[in-house]
Design a protein around this motif. Structure first.
Motif, PDB file in Angstrom:
ATOM      1  N   VAL A 173       1.074  -1.216  -0.105  1.00  0.00           N
ATOM      2  CA  VAL A 173      -0.181   0.451   0.000  1.00  0.00           C
ATOM      3  C   VAL A 173       1.165   1.264  -0.145  1.00  0.00           C
ATOM      4  CG1 VAL A 173      -1.566   1.283   1.431  1.00  0.00           C
ATOM      5  CG2 VAL A 173      -2.071  -0.996   1.107  1.00  0.00           C
ATOM      6  N   THR A 174       0.669   2.010  -0.691  1.00  0.00           N
ATOM      7  CA  THR A 174       1.335   3.316  -0.516  1.00  0.00           C
ATOM      8  C   THR A 174       0.033   4.729  -0.397  1.00  0.00           C
ATOM      9  OG1 THR A 174       0.559   3.600  -2.712  1.00  0.00           O
ATOM     10  CG2 THR A 174       2.982   2.349  -2.811  1.00  0.00           C
ATOM     11  N   PRO A 175       1.408   5.821   0.204  1.00  0.00           N
ATOM     12  CA  PRO A 175       0.795   6.783   0.506  1.00  0.00           C
ATOM     13  C   PRO A 175       0.162   8.297  -1.203  1.00  0.00           C
ATOM     14  CG  PRO A 175       2.809   6.837   0.576  1.00  0.00           C
ATOM     15  CD  PRO A 175       2.448   5.837   0.394  1.00  0.00           C
ATOM     16  N   SER A 176       0.092   8.902  -0.687  1.00  0.00           N
ATOM     17  CA  SER A 176      -0.583  10.016  -1.888  1.00  0.00           C
ATOM     18  C   SER A 176       0.473  10.976  -1.559  1.00  0.00           C
ATOM     19  CB  SER A 176      -2.006  10.541  -1.184  1.00  0.00           C
ATOM     20  OG  SER A 176      -1.957  11.619   0.123  1.00  0.00           O
ATOM     21  N   THR A 177       0.830  11.156  -0.301  1.00  0.00           N
ATOM     22  CA  THR A 177       2.077  12.177  -0.442  1.00  0.00           C
ATOM     23  C   THR A 177       3.722  11.926  -1.007  1.00  0.00           C
ATOM     24  OG1 THR A 177       2.805  10.796   2.369  1.00  0.00           O
ATOM     25  CG2 THR A 177       1.831  12.995   1.988  1.00  0.00           C
ATOM     26  N   PRO A 233      -2.540   1.382  -4.003  1.00  0.00           N
ATOM     27  CA  PRO A 233      -2.213   2.479  -3.811  1.00  0.00           C
ATOM     28  C   PRO A 233      -2.971   4.068  -3.395  1.00  0.00           C
ATOM     29  CG  PRO A 233      -2.456   2.527  -6.478  1.00  0.00           C
ATOM     30  CD  PRO A 233      -3.219   1.181  -6.069  1.00  0.00           C
ATOM     31  N   HIS A 234      -2.951   4.554  -2.768  1.00  0.00           N
ATOM     32  CA  HIS A 234      -3.440   6.067  -2.587  1.00  0.00           C
ATOM     33  C   HIS A 234      -4.735   6.558  -3.651  1.00  0.00           C
ATOM     34  CE1 HIS A 234      -5.192   8.997  -0.341  1.00  0.00           C
ATOM     35  NE2 HIS A 234      -5.043   8.444   0.613  1.00  0.00           N
ATOM     36  N   PRO A 235      -6.192   5.868  -3.736  1.00  0.00           N
ATOM     37  CA  PRO A 235      -7.007   6.575  -4.386  1.00  0.00           C
ATOM     38  C   PRO A 235      -7.266   7.669  -5.084  1.00  0.00           C
ATOM     39  CG  PRO A 235      -8.059   5.319  -2.644  1.00  0.00           C
ATOM     40  CD  PRO A 235      -6.500   5.569  -2.057  1.00  0.00           C
ATOM     41  N   ALA A 236      -6.515   8.678  -4.312  1.00  0.00           N
ATOM     42  CA  ALA A 236      -6.233  10.376  -4.592  1.00  0.00           C
ATOM     43  C   ALA A 236      -4.881  10.014  -5.705  1.00  0.00           C
ATOM     44  CB  ALA A 236      -6.148  11.316  -3.168  1.00  0.00           C
ATOM     45  N   THR A 278       3.115   1.783   4.022  1.00  0.00           N
ATOM     46  CA  THR A 278       3.425   2.655   3.549  1.00  0.00           C
ATOM     47  C   THR A 278       2.025   4.270   3.807  1.00  0.00           C
ATOM     48  OG1 THR A 278       5.308   2.158   2.331  1.00  0.00           O
ATOM     49  CG2 THR A 278       4.721   4.725   2.931  1.00  0.00           C
ATOM     50  N   GLY A 279       2.371   4.509   5.306  1.00  0.00           N
ATOM     51  CA  GLY A 279       0.743   5.368   5.017  1.00  0.00           C
ATOM     52  C   GLY A 279       0.934   5.797   6.530  1.00  0.00           C
ATOM     53  N   GLY A 280      -0.098   5.723   7.034  1.00  0.00           N
ATOM     54  CA  GLY A 280      -1.478   6.680   8.476  1.00  0.00           C
ATOM     55  C   GLY A 280      -1.737   5.561   9.359  1.00  0.00           C
ATOM     56  N   PRO A 281      -1.724   5.960  10.630  1.00  0.00           N
ATOM     57  CA  PRO A 281      -2.356   4.713  11.137  1.00  0.00           C
ATOM     58  C   PRO A 281      -3.916   4.390  11.061  1.00  0.00           C
ATOM     59  CG  PRO A 281      -3.085   7.227  12.571  1.00  0.00           C
ATOM     60  CD  PRO A 281      -2.123   7.128  10.658  1.00  0.00           C
ATOM     61  N   ALA A 341       4.947   1.034   7.429  1.00  0.00           N
ATOM     62  CA  ALA A 341       6.087   2.006   7.301  1.00  0.00           C
ATOM     63  C   ALA A 341       4.303   3.340   8.479  1.00  0.00           C
ATOM     64  CB  ALA A 341       6.160   2.855   6.285  1.00  0.00           C
ATOM     65  N   GLY A 342       4.516   3.621   9.633  1.00  0.00           N
ATOM     66  CA  GLY A 342       3.446   4.770  10.245  1.00  0.00           C
ATOM     67  C   GLY A 342       3.295   5.967   9.899  1.00  0.00           C
ATOM     68  N   PRO A 343       3.271   6.203  10.828  1.00  0.00           N
ATOM     69  CA  PRO A 343       2.829   8.368  10.697  1.00  0.00           C
ATOM     70  C   PRO A 343       3.610   8.856  11.351  1.00  0.00           C
ATOM     71  CG  PRO A 343       1.365   7.096  12.139  1.00  0.00           C
ATOM     72  CD  PRO A 343       1.471   5.879  11.152  1.00  0.00           C
ATOM     73  N   GLU A 380      -0.522  17.720  16.658  1.00  0.00           N
ATOM     74  CA  GLU A 380      -1.020  16.593  15.299  1.00  0.00           C
ATOM     75  C   GLU A 380       0.636  16.916  13.927  1.00  0.00           C
ATOM     76  OE1 GLU A 380      -3.504  15.466  14.758  1.00  0.00           O
ATOM     77  OE2 GLU A 380      -4.540  15.868  17.226  1.00  0.00           O
ATOM     78  N   GLU A 381      -0.067  15.888  13.562  1.00  0.00           N
ATOM     79  CA  GLU A 381       0.487  15.555  11.890  1.00  0.00           C
ATOM     80  C   GLU A 381       0.468  16.111  10.955  1.00  0.00           C
ATOM     81  OE1 GLU A 381       0.891  11.840  10.113  1.00  0.00           O
ATOM     82  OE2 GLU A 381       3.380  11.839   9.090  1.00  0.00           O
ATOM     83  N   GLN A 382       0.542  17.583  11.029  1.00  0.00           N
ATOM     84  CA  GLN A 382      -0.309  18.563  10.098  1.00  0.00           C
ATOM     85  C   GLN A 382      -0.094  18.481   8.883  1.00  0.00           C
ATOM     86  OE1 GLN A 382       2.369  19.406  12.178  1.00  0.00           O
ATOM     87  NE2 GLN A 382       3.595  21.232  10.859  1.00  0.00           N
ATOM     88  N   ARG A 394       7.906   6.025  17.480  1.00  0.00           N
ATOM     89  CA  ARG A 394       9.129   5.976  17.618  1.00  0.00           C
ATOM     90  C   ARG A 394       9.139   6.326  15.810  1.00  0.00           C
ATOM     91  NH1 ARG A 394       9.759   0.474  20.976  1.00  0.00           N
ATOM     92  NH2 ARG A 394       7.806  -0.607  19.686  1.00  0.00           N
ATOM     93  N   HIS A 395       9.279   7.329  14.922  1.00  0.00           N
ATOM     94  CA  HIS A 395       9.415   7.728  13.904  1.00  0.00           C
ATOM     95  C   HIS A 395      11.067   8.204  13.686  1.00  0.00           C
ATOM     96  CE1 HIS A 395       9.263   8.458  10.010  1.00  0.00           C
ATOM     97  NE2 HIS A 395       8.398   7.998   9.409  1.00  0.00           N
ATOM     98  N   THR A 396      11.203   9.445  13.676  1.00  0.00           N
ATOM     99  CA  THR A 396      11.953  10.578  13.909  1.00  0.00           C
ATOM    100  C   THR A 396      12.067  11.514  14.579  1.00  0.00           C
ATOM    101  OG1 THR A 396      11.655   9.559  11.212  1.00  0.00           O
ATOM    102  CG2 THR A 396      13.280  11.854  11.932  1.00  0.00           C
ATOM    103  N   THR A 430      10.255   3.903   2.241  1.00  0.00           N
ATOM    104  CA  THR A 430       9.087   3.199   3.477  1.00  0.00           C
ATOM    105  C   THR A 430      10.297   2.724   5.066  1.00  0.00           C
ATOM    106  OG1 THR A 430       8.144   2.647   1.232  1.00  0.00           O
ATOM    107  CG2 THR A 430       7.928   0.998   3.452  1.00  0.00           C
ATOM    108  N   ILE A 431       9.888   3.443   6.035  1.00  0.00           N
ATOM    109  CA  ILE A 431      10.494   3.293   6.961  1.00  0.00           C
ATOM    110  C   ILE A 431       9.553   2.401   8.295  1.00  0.00           C
ATOM    111  CG2 ILE A 431      11.300   4.764   8.969  1.00  0.00           C
ATOM    112  CD1 ILE A 431      11.996   6.534   6.380  1.00  0.00           C
ATOM    113  N   ALA A 432       9.973   1.357   8.408  1.00  0.00           N
ATOM    114  CA  ALA A 432       8.885   0.205   9.211  1.00  0.00           C
ATOM    115  C   ALA A 432       9.153   0.863  10.499  1.00  0.00           C
ATOM    116  CB  ALA A 432       9.681  -1.025   8.498  1.00  0.00           C
TER     117      ALA A 432
END
Ligand code: NAD
Length: 490
Positions: free
Chosen positions: A152-156, A180-183, A235-238, A254-256, A384-386, A414-416, A460-462
C-alpha cells in the motif's frame, strides 16, 4: 528464454491459483498472458502490463511473473532495477508534474527530485549470504524471496514510494501487487504500466509489478486475504497500519510520525535554522520524517526565531496563527468521555506557504518556503501531524523539559527525532527517551535517509513493526542450508 516452456509454466500456475480460489479451470480456459505475447486486454477483468481491476487476477499474474523472474536468476533482478531506476530518473519531470497535478499536494521541484534520487535505493548487492564452517561441515544462510508481496502506498509520495518498493522487493526476488492511495492512483498506474512494458521488452515478464486501478479499503482486505500474498508492506497513516496489523498476515508497516526538533545553546543558530527550514519546507512538509515542531531553550528563542527569518521562513503573528489554526483543523466532539478530537483539514495539507498565508490573513513574500509561529506545547500544530509548511516553535526552560515535551509530541510513533546540539550527553538522553527509528543530530531530517548524511534511501520506514529503513533484506525469508560433516576444505 524458452517461451514454450514458460507459456506452459504460466498456464499451470494460473490454473493452480484459480483452483485454489475455487474457480475450477476449464479445458477451454483462455491462455494466460505469455511472456513475449501478452493477451489482449479483456475489459473489466484481465489486466495488462500490471494494471488490474480484480485483486485475485492481479495476485495470480504476479505469482506467474515471480516464477518467471526466479527462472531468469539474479541477473534478471539486476536488469529490472536498472530499468526502474533509469525510467524514474528520465521521467522525473513529467511524472513529478503528473503526480502533483493529480494529488494537488507538495512542490514540483521536490516531486521531481524525489524521483531522481531513487538511484540511491540499494539493490541485490545488499543481500550477502552468511557462510558458517566448522567440524560438522558447512552451512549457508541465504536471503530468499517471499513470492508475492501486497503493498500500500501513500498520497504524499506515490510514484517514489512505489518505485523504491519495487527496487527493494525485486532485488530480493519478489513480485508485488500495489493498492495505491485513491488520490494518487492515476500516476501510480501510469508508472507501473511503463515499467512493465520496459521489463517485458527486456525480459519477457509482463506482470512483475501489479497495481489495482480502482483501489479501495475492501480491495486491500482482499489483497491481504489472497493466499498468494505472503507478506504485506504498507506505507501510510494510522488507519492502514491498524488494518495491516489486524489482517493476520505478516506486515511490514511504515506508519505516521510527528518529528520533534530540539535546539540548545551549543550550536550556531543560523546553521541550525537553515537546516530546520530545509527539512520542514521540503515538499511542503509532506515527508513523514520532516520537522513538525521545534523546542528551543527560552534564553535563545528570540535569536533562533530571527535566525529562522534569515533562513527564509516567515513569522505569523498571534492573530494570524489563530486564523490559520481555525482553517487548518476541525475539532469535533469525541465519542468517549466527551473528549474533543482534532482532525487536519485535508484542503491545506501539502499546500504552498502562500495558500496557508492567505488562510492566515497574510500576503507572504514570493520566495517564502516556510511559515512559523511561536506556540504553546499543547497547540494543535504541535500535537497533530499537520503536513503543512507551518512550523510551531515552543520555548522550553531546560533541555530536560524540551526532551519531555518532544517525547509527548512524538506520541510514541518511534519514527523520527532531531537535535541541534554539540553536547553528547543531551544527544544520548534525547535518543534514549524518544526511542525513534531515525535520530538525526545537527542536520536536516533527510540526512537520515542518505540526503546529506551517510546511509541509503527508502521512502518506506518501518516504524511500529521495527524493520527500520527498508531495504532488500527486509523483503526476504532467511533460509538455512546445511551440509553435515563434509565440504569443509581444511
Ligand atoms: P493515508 O493513511 O491516508 O493512506 C495511506 C494508504 O492507506 C492509502 O493507500 C489509503 O488508501 C490506505 N488506507 C487508509 N486507511 C485504510 C484502511 N483502513 N484499510 C486499508 N487501506 C487504508 O496516508 P497518506 O495521507 O497518503 O500519507 C500520509 C501518512 O503516511 C502520514 O501519516 C505519514 O507519516 C505516513 N507515511 C509514513 C511513511 C513511513 O515511511 N513511515 C512514509 C510516507 C508516509
Amino acid at each position: 528464454m524458452n517461451s514454450a516452456i514458460n507459456e506452459n509454466l504460466v498456464r499451470e500456475i494460473v490454473k493452480e491459483v484459480l483452483a485454489k480460489m475455487g474457480r475450477a479451470p476449464q479445458a477451454e480456459a483462455p491462455p494466460a498472458p505469455t511472456p513475449r505475447a501478452p493477451a489482449p486486454r479483456e475489459k473489466g477483468s484481465r489486466g495488462r502490463f500490471g494494471v488490474f481491476e480484480d485483486v485475485d487476477l492481479a495476485c495470480a499474474a504476479a505469482k506467474a511473473s515471480f516464477l518467471l523472474l526466479r527462472e531468469q536468476g539474479v541477473a534478471a533482478r539486476v536488469k529490472v532495477i536498472e530499468i526502474v531506476k533509469r525510467m524514474s530518473s528520465e521521467n522525473a519531470e513529467s511524472w513529478g508534474r503528473m503526480e502533483l497535478e493529480e494529488t494537488q499536494i507538495g512542490r514540483l521541484d521536490h516531486k521531481i527530485e524525489k524521483l531522481k534520487i531513487l538511484a540511491q535505493v540499494p539493490g541485490v548487492e545488499f543481500l550477502h549470504p552468511t557462510g558458517l564452517s566448522g567440524d560438522h561441515g558447512i552451512t549457508l544462510e541465504e536471503y530468499t524471496p517471499f513470492g508475492v508481496i501486497g503493498a500500500v502506498t501513500p498520497s504524499t509520495h506515490s510514484i517514489p514510494t512505489l518505485t523504491g518498493n519495487i527496487v527493494s522487493m525485486v532485488a530480493a526476488g519478489n513480485a508485488v501487487v500495489f493498492n495505491p492511495h485513491p488520490a494518487a492512483v492515476r500516476c501510480a498506474v501510469h508508472a507501473v504500466r511503463a515499467y512493465n512494458q520496459a521489463i517485458h521488452r527486456e525480459l519477457g515478464i509482463e506482470n512483475l509489478v501489479c497495481v489495482m486501478e480502482n483501489p479501495t479499503v475492501e480491495g486491500f482486505q482482499a489483497l491481504a486475504k489472497n493466499p498468494e500474498v505472503s507478506l504485506l508492506a504498507v506505507t501510510g497513516g494510522p488507519g492502514v497500519v491498524r488494518a495491516a496489523m489486524g489482517s493476520g498476515k505478516r506486515a511490514v508497516c511504515a506508519g505516521p510520525g510527528n518529528p520533534p526538533v530540539l535546539v540548545d545553546e551549543t550550536v550556531d543558530l543560523d546553521s541550525a535554522a537553515r537546516k530546520v527550514v530545509q527539512g520542514a519546507a521540503y515538499d511542503n512538509n509532506l515527508l513523514c520524517i520532516g520537522e513538525k515542531e521545534v523546542f528551543v531553550l527560552a534564553e535563545l528563542a528570540d535569536r533562533f526565531l530571527s535566525a529562522l527569518e534569515r533562513a527564509g521562513a516567515e513569522r505569523l503573528s498571534g492573530p494570524q496563527l489563530e486564523r490559520l489554526t481555525r482553517a487548518a483543523f476541525s475539532v469535533t466532539p469525541g465519542t468517549g468521555g466527551g473528549c474533543a478530537h482534532a482532525s487536519v483539514n485535508r484542503d491545506l495539507i501539502g499546500k504552498d506557504p502562500a495558500v496557508l498565508g492567505r488562510a492566515a490573513g497574510l500576503e507572504v513574500r514570493p520566495k517564502t518556503q516556510l511559515l512559523f509561529a511561536e506556540t504553546e506545547a499543547d497547540h494543535l500544530f504541535v500535537e497533530e501531524e499537520q503536513m503543512m509548511p507551518m512550523l510551531p516553535v515552543v520555548r522550553v526552560r531546560s533541555v530536560e523539559e524540551g526532551i519531555a515535551l518532544a517525547q509527548k509530541a512524538e506520541h510514541g510513533y518511534r519514527h523520527t527525532a532531531i537535535i541541534h546540539s554539540h553536547d553528547v550527553s543531551r544527544m544520548t538522553a534525547m535518543a534514549r527517551a524518544l526511542d525513534t527509528t531515525l535520530f538525526v543530530k545537527n542536520g536536516p531530517s533527510m540526512a537520515g535517509l542518505g540526503q546529506g548524511g551517510e546511509g541509503y534511501l527508502s521512502y518506506t520506514i518501518a516504524t511500529p513493526t521495527g524493520e527500520g529503513v527498508t531495504n532488500p533484506r527486509t523483503f526476504t525469508r532467511v533460509r538455512r542450508c546445511v551440509m553435515v560433516d563434509n565440504l569443509r576444505i581444511y
